[in-house]
Design a protein around this motif. Structure first.
Motif, short mmCIF file in Angstrom:
data_model
loop_
_atom_site.label_atom_id
_atom_site.label_comp_id
_atom_site.label_asym_id
_atom_site.label_seq_id
_atom_site.Cartn_x
_atom_site.Cartn_y
_atom_site.Cartn_z
N GLU A 80 11.27 -16.92 -75.40
CA GLU A 80 12.23 -17.82 -74.77
C GLU A 80 13.59 -17.14 -74.61
OE1 GLU A 80 14.06 -22.34 -75.10
OE2 GLU A 80 12.52 -21.73 -76.54
N MET A 81 14.01 -16.38 -75.62
CA MET A 81 15.27 -15.63 -75.49
C MET A 81 15.20 -14.65 -74.33
SD MET A 81 16.80 -14.83 -79.31
CE MET A 81 15.61 -13.58 -79.65
N ILE A 84 15.57 -16.52 -71.04
CA ILE A 84 16.96 -16.92 -70.79
C ILE A 84 17.78 -15.70 -70.37
CG2 ILE A 84 19.07 -17.83 -71.83
CD1 ILE A 84 17.22 -19.64 -73.57
N GLU A 85 17.60 -14.58 -71.07
CA GLU A 85 18.33 -13.35 -70.72
C GLU A 85 17.99 -12.90 -69.31
OE1 GLU A 85 17.45 -10.54 -73.85
OE2 GLU A 85 18.23 -11.92 -75.37
N TYR A 88 19.77 -15.07 -66.93
CA TYR A 88 21.19 -14.71 -66.89
C TYR A 88 21.41 -13.48 -66.01
CZ TYR A 88 25.73 -12.94 -68.27
OH TYR A 88 27.00 -12.45 -68.23
N ARG A 104 21.10 -23.91 -76.27
CA ARG A 104 19.72 -23.54 -76.63
C ARG A 104 19.65 -22.04 -76.93
NH1 ARG A 104 15.20 -24.88 -79.18
NH2 ARG A 104 13.46 -23.67 -78.40
N TRP A 105 20.27 -21.24 -76.10
CA TRP A 105 20.30 -19.79 -76.26
C TRP A 105 20.94 -19.44 -77.60
CZ3 TRP A 105 22.91 -16.12 -72.14
CH2 TRP A 105 22.50 -14.80 -72.37
N GLN A 123 25.81 -10.64 -78.89
CA GLN A 123 25.28 -11.63 -77.96
C GLN A 123 25.63 -13.05 -78.43
OE1 GLN A 123 20.99 -11.54 -77.22
NE2 GLN A 123 21.48 -11.37 -75.04
N VAL A 127 27.74 -15.75 -76.19
CA VAL A 127 27.26 -17.09 -75.86
C VAL A 127 28.23 -18.15 -76.39
CG1 VAL A 127 25.36 -18.74 -76.16
CG2 VAL A 127 24.85 -16.34 -75.68
#
Length: 134
Positions: A80-81, A84-85, A88, A104-105, A123, A127
């Protein structure tokens, strides 16, 4: 306790060059261990060892430290990370403006080290700043 024969020829090149390679046992045997996350007792089976070292070519001194349940949770978090990355990288503005996605991230980034993985402090700071600016 089940035993399976070791096929040293199937090991990775880095394992073959490793100190102690010549002293490997002739058989895999089930190895009990305790999960570093949930502390549950688990077993690295002879079959799993054979697959890990001979098929997946993992380094010979790699050991299990997460039970299968915690390992699968860690894999989901990592996936999932990564998604998301990737989102982005593809569309920064959309991600930066989505406060719920940023939260969430951040949650995932803080959860990941609980599985004995390296924390990405830079990171996390990025965020957090994005959340505060959103």
């Amino acid at each position: 306790m089940k035993k399976l024969p070791v096929n040293k020829d199937a090991y990775s090149e880095s394992s073959k060059k490793s100190v102690g390679f010549e002293f490997l046992d002739d058989y895999y045997e089930d190895k009990k261990y305790r999960c570093k996350k949930c502390y549950k007792q688990d077993v690295f089976t002879a079959e799993e060892q054979k697959n890990t070292f001979e098929v997946k070519k993992a380094y010979m001194w790699q050991q299990r430290f997460l039970c299968n349940v915690c390992y699968q949770e860690m894999v989901k978090i990592k996936k999932e990370m990564s998604e998301i990355e990737a989102g982005y990288i593809k569309d920064k503005e959309t991600v930066i403006c989505d406060k719920e996605l940023l939260k969430r991230w951040l949650f995932l980034l803080k959860e990941y080290p609980k599985y004995w993985q390296r924390e990405n402090a830079a990171q996390i700071a990025f965020v957090l700043k994005a959340i505060n600016n959103a």
